[in-house]
Design an enzyme around this catalytic site. Structure first.
Site, PDB file in Angstrom:
ATOM      1  N   GLY A 162       0.816  -1.203   0.000  1.00 17.26           N
ATOM      2  CA  GLY A 162       0.000   0.000   0.000  1.00 17.26           C
ATOM      3  C   GLY A 162       0.851   1.255   0.000  1.00 17.26           C
ATOM      4  O   GLY A 162       0.553   2.226  -0.695  1.00 17.26           O
ATOM      5  N   ARG A 209       7.266   1.951   0.757  1.00 19.06           N
ATOM      6  CA  ARG A 209       7.599   0.536   0.923  1.00 19.06           C
ATOM      7  C   ARG A 209       7.975  -0.065  -0.419  1.00 19.06           C
ATOM      8  O   ARG A 209       8.871  -0.915  -0.505  1.00 19.06           O
ATOM      9  CB  ARG A 209       6.413  -0.219   1.533  1.00 19.06           C
ATOM     10  N   ARG A 267       1.224  11.002  -8.720  1.00 22.32           N
ATOM     11  CA  ARG A 267       0.611  11.159  -7.402  1.00 22.32           C
ATOM     12  C   ARG A 267       1.507  10.635  -6.278  1.00 22.32           C
ATOM     13  O   ARG A 267       1.034  10.297  -5.197  1.00 22.32           O
ATOM     14  CB  ARG A 267      -0.763  10.476  -7.346  1.00 22.32           C
ATOM     15  N   ARG A 321      -0.393  -8.969  -3.008  1.00 19.54           N
ATOM     16  CA  ARG A 321      -0.431  -7.872  -2.033  1.00 19.54           C
ATOM     17  C   ARG A 321       0.478  -8.203  -0.860  1.00 19.54           C
ATOM     18  O   ARG A 321       0.449  -9.319  -0.325  1.00 19.54           O
ATOM     19  CB  ARG A 321      -1.853  -7.640  -1.553  1.00 19.54           C
ATOM     20  N   SER A 324      -0.056  -4.861   5.818  1.00 20.98           N
ATOM     21  CA  SER A 324      -0.170  -5.060   7.257  1.00 20.98           C
ATOM     22  C   SER A 324      -1.619  -5.352   7.625  1.00 20.98           C
ATOM     23  O   SER A 324      -2.541  -5.072   6.856  1.00 20.98           O
ATOM     24  CB  SER A 324       0.330  -3.821   8.011  1.00 20.98           C
ATOM     25  N   ASP A 347      -0.584  -4.986  14.436  1.00 24.83           N
ATOM     26  CA  ASP A 347      -1.392  -4.517  15.569  1.00 24.83           C
ATOM     27  C   ASP A 347      -2.355  -5.620  15.981  1.00 24.83           C
ATOM     28  O   ASP A 347      -2.691  -6.501  15.183  1.00 24.83           O
ATOM     29  CB  ASP A 347      -2.182  -3.260  15.183  1.00 24.83           C
ATOM     30  N   ARG A 365       8.803  -3.703  12.711  1.00 26.00           N
ATOM     31  CA  ARG A 365       8.069  -3.740  11.440  1.00 26.00           C
ATOM     32  C   ARG A 365       9.024  -4.029  10.288  1.00 26.00           C
ATOM     33  O   ARG A 365       8.725  -4.803   9.394  1.00 26.00           O
ATOM     34  CB  ARG A 365       7.353  -2.407  11.188  1.00 26.00           C
TER      35      ARG A 365
END
Length: 232
Positions: free
Chosen positions: A20, A24, A43, A87, A90, A204, A217
């Site tokens: 996403g 990354r 963008r 994909r 997280s 989380d 992470r």
């Protein structure tokens, strides 16, 4: 060149990793791919193509939420010939036996979004992973000693929910955790007959209220990225 991706058709590989976060995507390109080059930054949503163990691989940021990933996957498939979409994101855990840093393979994705109901006249479509890609991911994880959980996840349109107990009704039915993109990915892939899988790292926990640090992470996501690249 498509509306949201600045690239020529030959710039993008048939296999595309989909984080996403565009930063990354940049981190993956710089640390895992050889001869990686930027093919799009429209963008600020970076896309890179390089090689991993001799195979051409692309990595494309998709942003947050179902509308955003729907746009990028639609264009990757129809304008650039992508055939395998993975994909890497997280998730928040719903089950007490799942721990932070665990990796989840999403077999299917429930959702509270109306995106699919718009297409199916308010009927319910069940978005699922590609079977062959899912089985290959399970076997690859086993061979690499990577522990995984697999099952149904929730793709939610809401990040900051007003009801702190909202997750409980989903957890009661065995849903493993929550994120914001997979149901759209699986639906677009199904529509156009391509392979898709979501590999998620738990960052989380909705039950224990745990979360991992920035440093943790990095380590945990590296394991997830490695698994995704091995599938290619």
């Amino acid at each position: 060149m498509s509306l949201h991706i600045r690239a020529e058709k030959e710039d993008i590989a048939e296999t595309v990793l989909l984080p996403g976060d565009p930063l990354r995507a940049k981190w993956i390109a710089e640390n895992f791919l050889t001869e990686a080059r930027l093919y799009s930054d429209i963008r600020g949503m970076y896309g890179f193509t390089g090689s991993y163990k001799g195979k051409k691989i692309s990595v494309q940021g998709t942003g947050m939420g179902m509308p955003s990933i729907s746009i990028y996957t639609h264009e990757l498939i129809n304008d650039y010939g992508a055939r395998q979409l993975i994909r890497i994101g997280s998730a928040g855990a719903y089950q007490p036996y799942i721990k932070v840093r665990d990796i989840i393979l999403a077999m299917s994705a429930s959702t509270n979004s109306n995106i699919n109901r718009i297409h199916f006249n308010q009927d319910s479509f069940a978005p699922t992973a590609d079977h062959e890609l899912f089985i290959k991911a399970v076997k690859t994880a086993e061979s690499k000693g990577i522990a995984i959980k697999s099952g149904n996840i929730l793709t939610s349109d809401v990040f900051y929910d007003n009801d702190p107990d909202y997750y409980k009704k989903w957890a009661e039915y065995g849903v493993l955790g929550v994120e914001m993109e997979t149901a759209a990915l699986y639906s677009v892939a199904a529509r156009f007959g391509v392979r898709a899988l979501a590999i998620l790292t738990v960052t989380d926990h909705l039950v224990t209220r745990e979360s991992i640090t920035v440093e943790e992470r990095q380590t945990s996501l590296e394991e997830m990225v490695t698994l995704a690249l091995q599938l290619a």
